[in-house]
Design a protein around this motif. Structure first.
Motif, short mmCIF file in Angstrom:
data_model
loop_
_atom_site.label_atom_id
_atom_site.label_comp_id
_atom_site.label_asym_id
_atom_site.label_seq_id
_atom_site.Cartn_x
_atom_site.Cartn_y
_atom_site.Cartn_z
N THR A 54 0.83 -1.21 0.00
CA THR A 54 0.00 0.00 0.00
C THR A 54 0.86 1.26 0.00
OG1 THR A 54 -1.74 -1.18 1.21
CG2 THR A 54 -1.82 1.23 1.21
N GLY A 55 1.90 1.26 0.82
CA GLY A 55 2.76 2.43 0.91
C GLY A 55 3.53 2.71 -0.37
N SER A 58 1.06 3.77 -3.14
CA SER A 58 0.51 5.10 -2.86
C SER A 58 1.55 6.19 -3.09
CB SER A 58 -0.01 5.16 -1.42
OG SER A 58 -1.10 4.27 -1.23
N TRP A 70 0.89 10.54 1.93
CA TRP A 70 0.38 9.56 0.96
C TRP A 70 0.05 8.22 1.64
CZ3 TRP A 70 4.21 6.07 1.68
CH2 TRP A 70 5.49 6.56 1.97
N LEU A 71 0.26 8.14 2.95
CA LEU A 71 -0.10 6.95 3.74
C LEU A 71 -0.56 7.43 5.12
CD1 LEU A 71 -0.11 3.81 3.67
CD2 LEU A 71 2.16 3.89 4.75
N LEU A 75 -4.46 3.26 8.79
CA LEU A 75 -4.34 2.06 7.97
C LEU A 75 -3.59 0.95 8.70
CD1 LEU A 75 -5.42 1.71 5.06
CD2 LEU A 75 -3.04 1.63 4.32
N PRO A 162 -5.24 10.37 0.67
CA PRO A 162 -4.80 8.97 0.58
C PRO A 162 -5.76 7.93 1.15
CG PRO A 162 -3.77 10.01 2.45
CD PRO A 162 -4.62 11.08 1.82
N ASN A 166 -5.63 4.26 -0.14
CA ASN A 166 -4.95 3.37 0.81
C ASN A 166 -5.83 2.17 1.16
OD1 ASN A 166 -3.11 5.82 2.85
ND2 ASN A 166 -2.78 5.08 0.77
#
Length: 389
Positions: A54-55, A58, A70-71, A75, A162, A166
């Protein structure tokens, strides 16, 4: 009238303060998690894979021109649910997607009208939970998403990126990783084995629904999974209490028996005296050679007509005075030779079909040398079933 009193203080001595404190603090110590090391490693690796994927994606999606995170931190909590407890209703794809995204939108809306961050955060989290309940996407990290957006006064676009992006990437990672590691995701409740076979259980679906309504709290397990779990526990308890019982545990030991040459009159008198409906027949070494039942007496008394049945039965069992007779006189002449028997070590559960569908009412129990050791009746079987449940 003399009265007696009981010293309650001596019967129930006071508990020391230190003991009471220790018991109270022990309530805060969590119970051990019923998962092995392999499952724990699977969950840890899943969170690592999910957050990393995901990171990285993203960050690539954001590019160099994106200003801002962006993260997002919530999450991480979503990843714990998706990979550590993928069967939880709180971890399902719609819960992750809807819970995080809708809560972020709620947080942005509240931030627009409530300038005080403390009040905005409280209102945002409370309202987000209400929305998640209404949309059936209750997700604990959603509360963190609402709080994050409200405190930082982010715009609606923050809920799209995000948070929404995310969430989608984490769901995709969960779908792939959980499937590859043998965990159904999205989770589909399984039907209990006992219900699939049509077995009678001690509670119905309506009983479970009534219990859940009385409990009136959110459980971190689906209703169907809870029902399956209870049915499996019930089946295991039944197997432990009844499935391991052997014939020697429930039989009537040393039953009343007769030998081949016992007269019908004596056998009939024994059955009436002991109020039994069957007599095992043995030889001198107590080896089983047959069985005589009430049905055998009735059959030989000629039941083609109901008139005079009592008289015919008395004529059958009355001792004959002559040296020759066409009527049977001893039990060996009317007994059933082919007898269904069970060994002492046989599991009682194996006899249930014989009683329920085979038409048997009495099953003699023998040892390895065919000697009579006991007898199991329908009463014995029902008693053992009652004790098992």
């Amino acid at each position: 009238m003399e009265q007696t009193t009981t010293d309650l203080s001596s019967a129930n001595p006071p508990v020391a303060f230190g003991t009471r404190l220790a018991r109270y603090l022990a309530r805060f110590w969590p119970a051990p998690l019923p998962v092995d090391g392999r499952e724990r490693l699977r969950a840890c690796m899943g969170v690592f894979v999910g957050i990393a994927m995901t990171g990285l994606l993203s960050r690539w999606w954001a590019g160099v021109n994106h200003v801002g995170p962006w993260l997002v931190a919530p999450l991480g909590a979503s990843a714990v649910l998706v990979f550590a407890v993928p069967a939880s209703p709180l971890a399902q794809p719609w819960s992750v997607f809807g819970g995080n995204t809708l809560s972020a939108l709620v947080g942005a809306t509240v931030a627009m009208f409530v300038p005080d961050p403390a009040w905005a955060g409280a209102i945002a989290v409370g309202a987000a939970i209400g929305v998640m309940f209404a949309m059936r996407c209750l997700h604990p990290p959603g509360g963190a998403s609402a709080l994050l957006v409200a405190l930082s006064a982010q715009s609606f676009s923050f809920a799209v990126f995000p948070i929404l992006v995310n969430s989608i990437l984490l769901i995709v990672a969960g779908l792939v990783y959980n499937t590859l590691t043998g965990r159904a995701y999205p989770h589909s409740p399984s039907m209990p084995a006992s219900r699939e076979k049509g077995a009678v259980t001690r509670f119905s679906a309506a009983d479970l629904d009534a219990a859940l309504a009385h409990y009136n709290q959110v459980l971190d397990v689906s209703r169907d999974d809870l029902e399956a779990l209870l049915h499996h526990a019930e089946a295991n308890a039944y197997q432990r209490n009844f499935g391991q019982l052997r014939c020697r545990d429930v039989m009537t030991p040393d039953p009343v028996s007769v030998q081949f040459g016992t007269s019908l009159a004596d056998a009939w008198a024994l059955m009436r005296e002991h109020k039994i409906k069957a007599l095992p027949i043995t030889d001198r070494e107590r080896r089983l050679v047959g069985i005589v039942t009430m049905a055998d007496f009735m059959r030989n008394a000629d039941l083609r007509s109901h008139e005079g049945i009592g008289r015919r039965l008395m004529n059958l069992v009355r001792k004959k005075g002559g040296t020759h007779s066409n009527m049977p006189e001893v039990v060996g002449q009317i007994m059933t030779r082919e007898v269904r028997v069970a060994s002492e070590d046989r599991h009682v559960a194996e006899l249930v079909p014989l009683f329920s569908h085979g038409g048997h009412h009495h099953i003699p129990v023998i040892d390895k040398e065919n000697r009579l050791r006991g007898i199991i009746t329908q009463t014995d079987l029902v008693r053992s079933l009652h004790q098992a449940i």
